[in-house]
Design a protein around this motif. Structure first.
Motif, mmCIF file in Angstrom:
data_model
loop_
_atom_site.group_PDB
_atom_site.id
_atom_site.type_symbol
_atom_site.label_atom_id
_atom_site.label_comp_id
_atom_site.label_asym_id
_atom_site.label_seq_id
_atom_site.Cartn_x
_atom_site.Cartn_y
_atom_site.Cartn_z
ATOM 1 N N ASP A 38 -21.745 -3.586 5.186
ATOM 2 C CA ASP A 38 -22.192 -2.199 5.117
ATOM 3 C C ASP A 38 -22.747 -1.767 6.470
ATOM 4 O O ASP A 38 -23.406 -2.545 7.169
ATOM 5 C CB ASP A 38 -23.285 -2.059 4.053
ATOM 6 N N GLU A 39 -22.524 -0.518 6.834
ATOM 7 C CA GLU A 39 -22.982 -0.004 8.131
ATOM 8 C C GLU A 39 -24.495 -0.159 8.273
ATOM 9 O O GLU A 39 -24.988 -0.499 9.355
ATOM 10 C CB GLU A 39 -22.593 1.466 8.269
ATOM 11 N N GLU A 43 -26.352 -2.229 11.331
ATOM 12 C CA GLU A 43 -27.352 -1.618 12.211
ATOM 13 C C GLU A 43 -28.664 -2.397 12.171
ATOM 14 O O GLU A 43 -29.333 -2.560 13.194
ATOM 15 C CB GLU A 43 -27.582 -0.174 11.789
ATOM 16 N N THR A 58 -18.056 -4.226 1.132
ATOM 17 C CA THR A 58 -19.351 -3.560 1.263
ATOM 18 C C THR A 58 -19.989 -3.425 -0.111
ATOM 19 O O THR A 58 -19.295 -3.309 -1.125
ATOM 20 C CB THR A 58 -19.212 -2.166 1.887
#
Length: 399
Positions: A38-39, A43, A58
């Motif tokens: 997942d983004e 991050e 994800t």
């Protein structure tokens, strides 16, 4: 020395592993983290300069549906995750000295990867509900018995896929999947005040303390201005509970807070919580430093995830827990038992029910008790675990 850390789940599953990864790095070791791609998680890992090895689909792609997953969906996901774990963790474990996994969805394949390269393997969980029962449960444990029977059926979904993949790399089949994954001595990465291991006398547990990822980020200027503009607000957030967040929770929480004369901080989260009007007593925030924020709020209304419960307790902030799934009802009950907040269980929250809960949470004695409990909580859980893991890796022994 190099250690592989693996999980598949929400942010509450990923972030503690980053706390451990940072602690390992501070001791001179290298940590690789296998987690969903997942983004948000990418991050998060990039922020602390820990490399991400993507594992499986994800989480958002799995939880985005409007309907609960069917038995066929669960079986399909189990097979997919076991295959992904063997495909990803096997190569990632090459050159590593130990492997630690959290959650059945990653650990079923993680144990096989550790066996394949002959390195120590550890199973870790963040709450007592993540530990298997040993022996016969007593009659008064009917709720636990039903829960573990449900869990047994769920783990069976992994069995066939796991044995097929183990056979492909020359490993024998597994007789008892839960014993295989959890091992005879699992680790409990939870604070001893909030979640005492002594409550599970039927199993040998290593309690390290919670794995907290330090967060030094400043709060956004808009949030700082909002906090400075009046009395401490009530924070409302449900993290990654997108399909499970109670319907109408934003309206109920905002109106209940206003009934208590309090402003509101609404965490958007995966549930996309939004304000109900244009009044300036409500501010919507995205992902922020909760370690810096929670000491400055009047109370925290949340879903009862292990991470949010621990962060709130460490901040000495009263809490209202609205449990939804999994271990969350246990955390809600524990918060109420400790006197540091309220467990809002049962029907979905209403303005009246949340207002009543906030009346208790905002009482001076609750705040006093929350601060007293915060003073008892340790902050070195990740460092304790890092020392144990490196010692085990150096000796190449099982826990």
């Amino acid at each position: 020395m190099r250690v592989l850390l693996a999980t598949w789940g929400s942010r509450g599953d990923v972030q503690p592993l980053l706390g451990l990864a940072v602690a390992l790095r501070e001791l001179g070791a290298e940590a690789r983290v296998c987690a969903p791609p997942d983004e948000e998680f990418a991050e998060l890992l990039a922020r602390v300069d820990v490399p991400l090895v993507p594992l499986g689909p994800t989480v958002r792609s799995v939880t985005a549906g409007t309907k609960p997953p069917t038995a066929q969906d669960a079986a399909r996901l189990a097979a997919e995750l076991v295959a992904a774990a063997f495909d990803t963790l096997g190569p990632a474990a090459q050159g590593c000295d130990a492997l630690l996994a959290n959650g059945m969805m990653a650990a079923a394949g993680a144990r096989g990867a550790a066996d394949e390269v002959s390195i120590p393997y550890v199973y870790a969980c963040y709450h007592l509900r993540g530990l298997p029962p040993q022996g016969e449960l007593s009659p008064q444990d009917e709720t636990d018995k039903a829960r573990w029977e449900q869990g047994r059926k769920a783990t069976e979904l992994y069995g066939t896929a796991l044995d097929n993949h183990r056979a492909a790399i020359g490993l024998p089949p597994v007789d008892d999947l839960r014993d295989h994954v959890y091992t005879g001595r699992p680790w409990l990465a939870a604070d001893a005040t909030l979640c005492p291991a002594r409550d599970r006398t039927d199993i040998d547990v290593v309690q390290t303390g919670a794995w907290v990822l330090p967060d030094e980020r400043p709060l956004p200027q808009e949030l700082e201005a909002f906090l400075d503009a009046g009395e401490p607000p009530v924070y409302v957030g449900f993290g990654s509970m997108a399909p499970h967040a109670p319907k109408g929770i934003a309206r109920a929480a905002i109106e209940a807070s206003r009934a208590q004369g309090r402003r509101v901080l609404l965490a958007r989260g995966w549930a996309e919580l939004a304000p109900i009007d244009d009044a300036d007593d409500c501010l919507v925030v995205g992902e922020v430093n909760q370690q810096a924020l929670f000491p400055r709020v009047a109370a925290v209304v949340h879903h009862g995830g292990a991470g949010t419960t621990t962060t709130t307790a460490r901040a000495g902030a009263p809490q209202v827990v609205v449990p939804l799934i999994g271990d969350q009802p246990w955390w809600a009950a524990r918060v109420a038992e400790l006197g540091i907040g309220v467990a809002h269980e049962g029907p979905p929250p209403t303005v009246d029910s949340l207002s009543a809960a906030l009346t208790t949470a905002l009482a001076p004695q609750t705040r006093t008790r929350a601060r007293a409990v915060a003073d008892t909580m340790r902050t070195d859980g990740a460092t304790v675990a890092a020392h144990l893991l490196l010692d085990m890796a150096g000796r190449k022994t099982r826990p």
